[in-house]
Scaffold this motif. Structure first.
Motif, mmCIF file in Angstrom:
data_model
loop_
_atom_site.group_PDB
_atom_site.id
_atom_site.type_symbol
_atom_site.label_atom_id
_atom_site.label_comp_id
_atom_site.label_asym_id
_atom_site.label_seq_id
_atom_site.Cartn_x
_atom_site.Cartn_y
_atom_site.Cartn_z
ATOM 1 N N MET A 87 0.833 -1.205 0.000
ATOM 2 C CA MET A 87 0.000 0.000 0.000
ATOM 3 C C MET A 87 0.871 1.261 0.000
ATOM 4 O O MET A 87 0.596 2.218 -0.731
ATOM 5 N N ALA A 88 1.938 1.237 0.795
ATOM 6 C CA ALA A 88 2.858 2.381 0.784
ATOM 7 C C ALA A 88 3.526 2.514 -0.581
ATOM 8 O O ALA A 88 3.721 3.623 -1.089
ATOM 9 N N GLY A 89 3.858 1.363 -1.201
ATOM 10 C CA GLY A 89 4.469 1.388 -2.525
ATOM 11 C C GLY A 89 3.540 1.899 -3.598
ATOM 12 O O GLY A 89 3.971 2.546 -4.556
ATOM 13 N N VAL A 90 2.239 1.614 -3.463
ATOM 14 C CA VAL A 90 1.257 2.129 -4.430
ATOM 15 C C VAL A 90 1.214 3.649 -4.371
ATOM 16 O O VAL A 90 1.182 4.330 -5.410
ATOM 17 N N TYR A 91 1.219 4.208 -3.169
ATOM 18 C CA TYR A 91 1.227 5.673 -3.052
ATOM 19 C C TYR A 91 2.502 6.255 -3.650
ATOM 20 O O TYR A 91 2.447 7.243 -4.405
ATOM 21 N N ARG A 92 3.643 5.650 -3.326
ATOM 22 C CA ARG A 92 4.896 6.136 -3.907
ATOM 23 C C ARG A 92 4.847 6.032 -5.426
ATOM 24 O O ARG A 92 5.352 6.903 -6.148
ATOM 25 N N GLY A 93 4.247 4.971 -5.941
ATOM 26 C CA GLY A 93 4.129 4.805 -7.383
ATOM 27 C C GLY A 93 3.249 5.861 -8.015
ATOM 28 O O GLY A 93 3.537 6.345 -9.117
ATOM 29 N N MET A 94 2.166 6.230 -7.344
ATOM 30 C CA MET A 94 1.285 7.281 -7.866
ATOM 31 C C MET A 94 2.026 8.609 -7.965
ATOM 32 O O MET A 94 1.901 9.331 -8.967
ATOM 33 N N ALA A 116 4.502 -7.350 -6.287
ATOM 34 C CA ALA A 116 4.432 -5.957 -6.749
ATOM 35 C C ALA A 116 4.408 -5.828 -8.275
ATOM 36 O O ALA A 116 3.635 -5.021 -8.808
ATOM 37 N N PRO A 117 5.231 -6.589 -9.035
ATOM 38 C CA PRO A 117 5.201 -6.423 -10.503
ATOM 39 C C PRO A 117 3.863 -6.791 -11.140
ATOM 40 O O PRO A 117 3.614 -6.412 -12.288
ATOM 41 N N TYR A 118 3.033 -7.554 -10.432
ATOM 42 C CA TYR A 118 1.763 -8.003 -11.013
ATOM 43 C C TYR A 118 0.597 -7.070 -10.694
ATOM 44 O O TYR A 118 -0.522 -7.327 -11.132
ATOM 45 N N PHE A 119 0.851 -6.009 -9.918
ATOM 46 C CA PHE A 119 -0.213 -5.057 -9.611
ATOM 47 C C PHE A 119 -0.549 -4.232 -10.845
ATOM 48 O O PHE A 119 0.331 -3.926 -11.650
ATOM 49 N N PRO A 120 -1.823 -3.843 -11.003
ATOM 50 C CA PRO A 120 -2.181 -2.988 -12.146
ATOM 51 C C PRO A 120 -1.580 -1.592 -12.050
ATOM 52 O O PRO A 120 -1.437 -0.921 -13.064
ATOM 53 N N ARG A 121 -1.243 -1.138 -10.851
ATOM 54 C CA ARG A 121 -0.568 0.149 -10.678
ATOM 55 C C ARG A 121 0.903 -0.094 -10.386
ATOM 56 O O ARG A 121 1.294 -1.121 -9.850
ATOM 57 N N TYR A 122 1.708 0.895 -10.731
ATOM 58 C CA TYR A 122 3.132 0.819 -10.442
ATOM 59 C C TYR A 122 3.346 0.877 -8.933
ATOM 60 O O TYR A 122 2.833 1.761 -8.250
ATOM 61 N N VAL A 123 4.095 -0.074 -8.400
ATOM 62 C CA VAL A 123 4.383 -0.148 -6.968
ATOM 63 C C VAL A 123 5.870 0.132 -6.772
ATOM 64 O O VAL A 123 6.720 -0.616 -7.275
ATOM 65 N N ARG A 124 6.175 1.194 -6.067
ATOM 66 C CA ARG A 124 7.568 1.567 -5.821
ATOM 67 C C ARG A 124 7.908 1.297 -4.362
ATOM 68 O O ARG A 124 7.420 1.984 -3.457
#
Length: 397
Positions: A33-40, A350-358
């Protein structure tokens, strides 16, 4: 020092390890979840950087083409080009729609750009940029398109001639770049029935179809069939000029709004994805509370199963501080196992999420500190139960 964690691993390793794995998956979700925000946030910065623009000129009183609707005349870019300090300027349009790829639909942000002008993707991973005035497209790889694919946008078919990467909208939709004229036509294109009804109403209007002006109706119908508007003008500033130095005269004399890169980034991060960040923050708080509850329950349960051993330790003179440190050690051991499992799990899915996860190292370090704090607080209930044990219980029953 006697290790309760070591005893559990030796004698009840299954319960301890599988509990750590379950906790780890929960921690993995938290890291993701933290990675999704960083990815956004990173996607927003990549979107701005890849546009190649120093200024975004948009409709006055709006926040720009990414945050809200903006509409300006497509000939205003000529006036922008004449402003001091402007090196290059080009129109651009943005709109989100369902793009047809054979039998499937792809939700994408369609971007209308001028060939070799600002707004084109900064780099390609395959193929070439748009060189023709019509019916060519460059797509982000996340759209699942290949070079040579034929896609339908409104009524026209486009051939994918180039592929780019990490070019997505703030909502995570892949971007598809097409020539500006095609995008202008598609953005406000009406269906056939709507066009016929509009032409009929126009022909019935005596102001447009009156004796003595035989060509007036045809001119009006032709004007209604075109879209002379764009969403923004992207500007590249000449060397030696600061973006704000160029933006101020545009705001003053052209009655348009001009945003610098820093201002546009603030709009994207502070306004456009603000709600998403708050939602993610709430999820992180909830997951942290759930993790604390799980650790507290597990450690308390494991401690209750060793009350007799703890009573023996008290009987032989073991200090309360030593007993408390053993329970804390057990909780921290469980947390470390969970953290390692969670970090590995987050890296795998993480690589399989529809959003970029950082997944940033700083977030990982903060997560480790949070796990240590949560496990330490969660062990308090078990420590209180252990310290309240009567040493006489080691003799009786």
């Amino acid at each position: 020092m006697i290790s309760l964690a070591g005893r559990d691993i030796l004698h009840s390793w299954g319960k301890f390890v599988f509990t750590g794995i379950g906790l780890g998956l929960l921690i993995g979700v938290t890291l993701t979840m933290a990675g999704v925000y960083r990815g956004m946030v990173d996607d927003a910065k990549v979107l701005l950087d890849a546009s190649g623009a120093d200024l975004w000129v948009v409709q006055q009183g709006t926040l720009g083409p990414y945050a809200e609707s903006s509409s300006i005349a497509d000939d205003l870019y000529r006036g922008v080009l004449g402003m001091e300090g402007v090196a290059r300027a080009a129109n651009v349009t943005y709109f989100t729609m369902q793009v047809r790829d054979g039998a499937r639909d792809v939700r994408a942000m369609v971007v209308g750009v001028v060939a070799e002008g600002p707004g084109q993707p900064g780099f390609l991973v395959g193929g070439r940029h748009i060189t023709r005035g019509h019916y060519e497209a460059v797509a982000d790889v996340s759209a699942g398109l290949a070079l040579g694919s034929r896609i339908r946008i409104r009524r026209n078919d486009f051939t994918v001639v180039g592929l780019t990467r990490r070019m997505v909208s703030s909502g995570g939709d892949p971007m598809i770049f097409i020539p500006l004229k095609d995008a202008q036509s598609a953005q406000f294109l009406k269906d056939n029935d709507a066009l016929l009804q509009q032409r009929r109403r126009t022909a019935q209007n005596p102001a447009y179809n009156r004796p003595g002006a035989p060509g007036l109706l045809d001119d009006v119908l032709a004007a209604q069939g075109t879209n002379p508007y764009v969403n923004a003008v992207l500007v590249q500033v000449a060397p030696g000029f600061a973006p704000e130095q160029v933006a101020e005269p545009i705001r003053r004399w052209m009655r348009l709004q001009a945003y610098t890169t820093a201002q546009m980034e603030e709009i994207l991060v502070a306004k456009l994805i603000a709600n998403s960040s708050r939602q993610i923050g709430m999820f992180l708080v909830i997951l942290s509370l759930v993790s604390a509850a799980i650790v507290a329950f597990i450690i308390y349960t494991l401690t209750l199963g060793k009350l007799r051993e703890i009573a023996v330790l008290k009987l032989i003179g073991t200090r309360n501080r030593t007993i408390a440190s053993m329970i804390l050690q057990q909780a921290l051991g469980l947390g470390v196992i969970g953290f390692l499992v969670g970090r590995v799990a987050a890296g795998i899915w993480a690589p399989y999420f529809p959003r970029y996860v950082r997944l940033e190292p700083g977030d990982t370090a903060r997560a480790l500190v949070a796990v240590v704090v949560i496990c330490s607080l969660a062990s308090i209930l078990a420590i209180r139960a252990a310290l309240s044990v009567d040493p006489a219980e080691a003799i009786g029953g």
